[in-house]
Design a protein around this motif. Structure first.
Motif, PDB file in Angstrom:
ATOM      1  N   ALA A 192       0.865  -1.188   0.000  1.00 31.82           N
ATOM      2  CA  ALA A 192       0.000   0.000   0.000  1.00 31.82           C
ATOM      3  C   ALA A 192       0.891   1.224   0.000  1.00 31.82           C
ATOM      4  CB  ALA A 192      -0.936   0.016   1.209  1.00 31.82           C
ATOM      5  N   GLY A 193       0.301   2.350  -0.430  1.00 34.34           N
ATOM      6  CA  GLY A 193       1.088   3.571  -0.445  1.00 34.34           C
ATOM      7  C   GLY A 193       0.352   4.724  -1.064  1.00 34.34           C
ATOM      8  N   ALA A 194       1.098   5.767  -1.382  1.00 29.00           N
ATOM      9  CA  ALA A 194       0.517   7.032  -1.839  1.00 29.00           C
ATOM     10  C   ALA A 194      -0.060   6.946  -3.241  1.00 29.00           C
ATOM     11  CB  ALA A 194       1.573   8.134  -1.773  1.00 29.00           C
ATOM     12  N   ASP A 195       0.347   5.931  -4.009  1.00 33.54           N
ATOM     13  CA  ASP A 195      -0.197   5.738  -5.347  1.00 33.54           C
ATOM     14  C   ASP A 195       0.053   4.293  -5.752  1.00 33.54           C
ATOM     15  OD1 ASP A 195       2.540   5.622  -6.103  1.00 33.54           O
ATOM     16  OD2 ASP A 195       2.565   7.746  -6.634  1.00 33.54           O
ATOM     17  N   LEU A 196      -0.372   3.949  -6.970  1.00 28.87           N
ATOM     18  CA  LEU A 196      -0.267   2.562  -7.415  1.00 28.87           C
ATOM     19  C   LEU A 196       1.182   2.101  -7.485  1.00 28.87           C
ATOM     20  CD1 LEU A 196      -1.703   0.028  -8.440  1.00 28.87           C
ATOM     21  CD2 LEU A 196      -1.616   1.000 -10.748  1.00 28.87           C
ATOM     22  N   GLN A 197       2.054   2.962  -7.941  1.00 28.61           N
ATOM     23  CA  GLN A 197       3.463   2.591  -8.040  1.00 28.61           C
ATOM     24  C   GLN A 197       4.022   2.228  -6.667  1.00 28.61           C
ATOM     25  OE1 GLN A 197       6.051   5.723  -9.474  1.00 28.61           O
ATOM     26  NE2 GLN A 197       7.639   4.278 -10.079  1.00 28.61           N
ATOM     27  N   ALA A 198       3.682   3.014  -5.658  1.00 21.53           N
ATOM     28  CA  ALA A 198       4.158   2.733  -4.297  1.00 21.53           C
ATOM     29  C   ALA A 198       3.544   1.448  -3.758  1.00 21.53           C
ATOM     30  CB  ALA A 198       3.834   3.906  -3.382  1.00 21.53           C
ATOM     31  N   ALA A 199       2.259   1.225  -4.040  1.00 25.96           N
ATOM     32  CA  ALA A 199       1.584   0.031  -3.532  1.00 25.96           C
ATOM     33  C   ALA A 199       2.152  -1.247  -4.143  1.00 25.96           C
ATOM     34  CB  ALA A 199       0.087   0.123  -3.813  1.00 25.96           C
ATOM     35  N   LEU A 200       2.563  -1.176  -5.404  1.00 23.37           N
ATOM     36  CA  LEU A 200       3.088  -2.356  -6.084  1.00 23.37           C
ATOM     37  C   LEU A 200       4.573  -2.576  -5.832  1.00 23.37           C
ATOM     38  CD1 LEU A 200       1.342  -2.038  -9.571  1.00 23.37           C
ATOM     39  CD2 LEU A 200       0.709  -3.565  -7.688  1.00 23.37           C
ATOM     40  N   ARG A 201       5.260  -1.580  -5.301  1.00 23.19           N
ATOM     41  CA  ARG A 201       6.708  -1.674  -5.156  1.00 23.19           C
ATOM     42  C   ARG A 201       7.077  -2.694  -4.072  1.00 23.19           C
ATOM     43  NH1 ARG A 201       7.783   3.310  -3.484  1.00 23.19           N
ATOM     44  NH2 ARG A 201       7.719   4.064  -5.626  1.00 23.19           N
ATOM     45  N   PRO A 202       7.829  -3.741  -4.409  1.00 18.99           N
ATOM     46  CA  PRO A 202       8.285  -4.677  -3.371  1.00 18.99           C
ATOM     47  C   PRO A 202       9.260  -3.991  -2.426  1.00 18.99           C
ATOM     48  CG  PRO A 202       8.515  -5.624  -5.589  1.00 18.99           C
ATOM     49  CD  PRO A 202       8.252  -4.159  -5.756  1.00 18.99           C
ATOM     50  N   VAL A 203       9.352  -4.531  -1.230  1.00 15.75           N
ATOM     51  CA  VAL A 203      10.282  -4.004  -0.237  1.00 15.75           C
ATOM     52  C   VAL A 203      11.445  -4.982  -0.103  1.00 15.75           C
ATOM     53  CG1 VAL A 203       9.103  -5.108   1.714  1.00 15.75           C
ATOM     54  CG2 VAL A 203      10.477  -3.065   2.104  1.00 15.75           C
ATOM     55  N   ILE A 204      12.632  -4.466   0.168  1.00 14.76           N
ATOM     56  CA  ILE A 204      13.832  -5.293   0.284  1.00 14.76           C
ATOM     57  C   ILE A 204      14.547  -4.945   1.585  1.00 14.76           C
ATOM     58  CG2 ILE A 204      16.061  -5.891  -0.742  1.00 14.76           C
ATOM     59  CD1 ILE A 204      14.862  -5.041  -3.460  1.00 14.76           C
ATOM     60  N   VAL A 205      14.897  -5.979   2.331  1.00 13.87           N
ATOM     61  CA  VAL A 205      15.698  -5.801   3.547  1.00 13.87           C
ATOM     62  C   VAL A 205      16.871  -6.775   3.495  1.00 13.87           C
ATOM     63  CG1 VAL A 205      13.762  -4.994   4.945  1.00 13.87           C
ATOM     64  CG2 VAL A 205      14.278  -7.433   4.849  1.00 13.87           C
ATOM     65  N   GLU A 206      17.926  -6.454   4.202  1.00  8.09           N
ATOM     66  CA  GLU A 206      19.113  -7.313   4.233  1.00  8.09           C
ATOM     67  C   GLU A 206      19.336  -7.834   5.640  1.00  8.09           C
ATOM     68  OE1 GLU A 206      22.672  -6.144   2.332  1.00  8.09           O
ATOM     69  OE2 GLU A 206      21.680  -5.061   0.702  1.00  8.09           O
ATOM     70  N   ARG A 207      19.664  -9.123   5.718  1.00 11.98           N
ATOM     71  CA  ARG A 207      20.004  -9.768   6.974  1.00 11.98           C
ATOM     72  C   ARG A 207      21.101 -10.797   6.717  1.00 11.98           C
ATOM     73  NH1 ARG A 207      17.060  -6.267   8.362  1.00 11.98           N
ATOM     74  NH2 ARG A 207      15.481  -6.255  10.037  1.00 11.98           N
TER      75      ARG A 207
ATOM     76  N   PHE B  63       2.024 -11.185 -10.248  1.00  7.22           N
ATOM     77  CA  PHE B  63       3.044 -11.886  -9.455  1.00  7.22           C
ATOM     78  C   PHE B  63       4.379 -11.894 -10.201  1.00  7.22           C
ATOM     79  CE2 PHE B  63      -0.367 -14.962  -7.542  1.00  7.22           C
ATOM     80  CZ  PHE B  63      -0.954 -13.901  -6.868  1.00  7.22           C
ATOM     81  N   SER B  64       4.309 -12.135 -11.501  1.00  6.53           N
ATOM     82  CA  SER B  64       5.533 -12.223 -12.307  1.00  6.53           C
ATOM     83  C   SER B  64       6.250 -10.880 -12.376  1.00  6.53           C
ATOM     84  CB  SER B  64       5.186 -12.719 -13.712  1.00  6.53           C
ATOM     85  OG  SER B  64       6.335 -12.827 -14.511  1.00  6.53           O
ATOM     86  N   ARG B  65       5.500  -9.799 -12.534  1.00  8.89           N
ATOM     87  CA  ARG B  65       6.126  -8.466 -12.593  1.00  8.89           C
ATOM     88  C   ARG B  65       6.833  -8.156 -11.274  1.00  8.89           C
ATOM     89  NH1 ARG B  65       1.305  -7.309 -15.456  1.00  8.89           N
ATOM     90  NH2 ARG B  65       0.292  -6.520 -13.560  1.00  8.89           N
ATOM     91  N   ALA B  66       6.180  -8.495 -10.157  1.00  9.71           N
ATOM     92  CA  ALA B  66       6.801  -8.236  -8.856  1.00  9.71           C
ATOM     93  C   ALA B  66       8.053  -9.084  -8.673  1.00  9.71           C
ATOM     94  CB  ALA B  66       5.795  -8.515  -7.738  1.00  9.71           C
ATOM     95  N   LEU B  67       7.993 -10.328  -9.113  1.00  9.89           N
ATOM     96  CA  LEU B  67       9.160 -11.201  -9.002  1.00  9.89           C
ATOM     97  C   LEU B  67      10.301 -10.696  -9.870  1.00  9.89           C
ATOM     98  CD1 LEU B  67      10.301 -13.820  -7.789  1.00  9.89           C
ATOM     99  CD2 LEU B  67       9.364 -15.032  -9.780  1.00  9.89           C
ATOM    100  N   ASP B  68       9.974 -10.219 -11.065  1.00 11.58           N
ATOM    101  CA  ASP B  68      11.007  -9.668 -11.947  1.00 11.58           C
ATOM    102  C   ASP B  68      11.707  -8.479 -11.289  1.00 11.58           C
ATOM    103  OD1 ASP B  68      10.441 -11.547 -13.866  1.00 11.58           O
ATOM    104  OD2 ASP B  68       9.238 -10.208 -15.126  1.00 11.58           O
ATOM    105  N   ALA B  69      10.935  -7.633 -10.609  1.00  9.80           N
ATOM    106  CA  ALA B  69      11.526  -6.478  -9.942  1.00  9.80           C
ATOM    107  C   ALA B  69      12.505  -6.925  -8.851  1.00  9.80           C
ATOM    108  CB  ALA B  69      10.434  -5.594  -9.337  1.00  9.80           C
ATOM    109  N   LEU B  70      12.145  -7.977  -8.127  1.00 12.56           N
ATOM    110  CA  LEU B  70      13.035  -8.482  -7.083  1.00 12.56           C
ATOM    111  C   LEU B  70      14.258  -9.174  -7.684  1.00 12.56           C
ATOM    112  CD1 LEU B  70      10.364  -9.822  -4.570  1.00 12.56           C
ATOM    113  CD2 LEU B  70      11.832  -7.827  -4.292  1.00 12.56           C
ATOM    114  N   ALA B  71      14.067  -9.857  -8.789  1.00  8.14           N
ATOM    115  CA  ALA B  71      15.212 -10.503  -9.451  1.00  8.14           C
ATOM    116  C   ALA B  71      16.216  -9.459  -9.931  1.00  8.14           C
ATOM    117  CB  ALA B  71      14.717 -11.368 -10.608  1.00  8.14           C
ATOM    118  N   ARG B  72      15.713  -8.344 -10.468  1.00  2.00           N
ATOM    119  CA  ARG B  72      16.616  -7.279 -10.929  1.00  2.00           C
ATOM    120  C   ARG B  72      17.388  -6.672  -9.767  1.00  2.00           C
ATOM    121  NH1 ARG B  72      12.037  -6.021 -14.102  1.00  2.00           N
ATOM    122  NH2 ARG B  72      11.475  -4.310 -12.683  1.00  2.00           N
ATOM    123  N   ALA B  73      16.827  -6.765  -8.566  1.00  2.46           N
ATOM    124  CA  ALA B  73      17.490  -6.226  -7.377  1.00  2.46           C
ATOM    125  C   ALA B  73      18.351  -7.281  -6.678  1.00  2.46           C
ATOM    126  CB  ALA B  73      16.445  -5.681  -6.405  1.00  2.46           C
TER     127      ALA B  73
END
Length: 336
Positions: A125-140, A181-191
């Motif tokens: 969720a977020g201020a617009d569609l782009q923010a809502a669709l953006r995956p989050v990344i954390v490092e551990r 699902f595929s678009r979100a996974l692609d974004a994470l793969a690029r990261a």
């Protein structure tokens, strides 16, 4: 004791279900302080490398309720409720659910601001569609964990190009859902994410089993490369299924709430899901039985634990997943 000795995990992820801090939980926070709802299980959460839940309420001082179609329930927690999350060690939350905008756009934006100010990562969720669709990344521990979050209800909460809201999907349109699902996974793969997690707030309340459609979607998500599926919304836990060595948690139940306890479902009997990750796979899952009473979550006692063990064992068996009871937990090993 379990026949499966614990390997040394590289990463411990703990998943809780819906965290609802509004209504009577709100009152309990005001009376007892922000540590009251989750303080008893904070040691389980804080010792994990990453603790992840679905935040099933707005955290806001606003009293303006959703401006759209009236709802049966509105879940809003006071600003100090953010301390209930930080005190318990919550690191990452899904906001893609049907209560994120209960206190309208202001409530959602206040929630995002509070999470950001307290370094709690979020997705869905977020201020617009782009923010809502953006995956989050954390490092551990030198590993990158990414999560995208979606919800299949309610449609009027959906974010737009210039409208705050949630990442809503019509899961009846399976091709469109899988494309998202595929678009979100692609974004994470690029990261260069090592562990992509798909969070889904889906399905009806009080359902012990996933629908055939949900099983199809879950299988397809794992087949395309998601390594963990984290489902929630049912208010009760469902069985876990392995797919290509990846766990599908169809429903994680509730972490804390003030809901009516249905004696048929015993929805005060809950679980915390601990995933122990090796270098490239989930080594095992440990399920910690919980009990919700008086707006507070505690560890289950022996009688409650026995009921939870029996119910979860039966649900997992239906999905082909053996469960091994330990002294105080259930242990699930991946297929050989």
């Amino acid at each position: 004791m379990s026949d499966h000795p614990a390997p040394e995990p590289r990463l411990r992820l703990v998943f809780g279900g819906d965290a609802m801090l509004g209504r009577l939980v709100n009152d309990a926070i005001g009376l007892h302080g922000p540590g009251y709802p989750l303080g008893a299980i904070a040691p389980l959460l804080r010792t994990a490398d990453l603790a992840i839940v679905n935040l099933e309420c707005a955290i806001t001082a606003s009293t303006r309720q959703w401006h759209g179609e009236p709802k049966a329930f509105y879940f809003g927690a006071p600003p100090q409720a953010i301390e209930s999350l930080t005190g318990a060690g919550i690191d990452l939350v899904s906001l893609a659910n049907n209560h994120a905008l209960d206190f309208d756009v202001r409530g959602l934006l206040d929630t995002v601001d509070a999470l950001d100010a307290h370094s709690i990562a979020h997705a869905g969720a977020g201020a617009d569609l782009q923010a809502a669709l953006r995956p989050v990344i954390v490092e551990r521990n030198g590993l990158r964990i990414g999560m995208a979050a979606f919800c299949d209800h309610q449609e009027d909460f959906a974010a737009g190009p210039a409208r705050p809201g949630i990442a809503w999907l019509d899961l009846r349109d399976e091709p469109a859902a899988l494309a998202a699902f595929s678009r979100a996974l692609d974004a994470l793969a690029r990261a260069d994410v090592d562990w992509p997690i798909l969070s889904l707030h889906w399905g009806p309340n009080m359902a012990w089993r996933p629908s055939p459609r949900f099983r199809r979607l879950a299988h397809a998500a794992i087949d395309m490369g998601w390594k963990i599926l984290f489902g929630h919304s049912a208010h009760v836990f469902q069985g876990i299924e392995w797919r290509n060595g990846a766990p599908i948690m169809y429903a994680a139940g509730d972490l804390v709430d003030d809901y009516y306890v249905d004696p048929t479902f015993c929805n005060d009997h809950q679980l915390l899901f601990e995933l122990q990750l090796g270098p490239d796979k989930v080594e095992r899952i440990v399920l910690h039985p919980l009990f919700i009473a008086d707006c507070r979550t505690i560890r289950a006692d022996s009688a409650q634990r026995a009921w939870i063990f029996r119910q979860m064992s039966e649900l997992c068996a239906e999905l082909g997943t053996p469960v091994h009871p330990d002294a105080h937990t259930l242990v699930i090993a991946p297929p050989a």
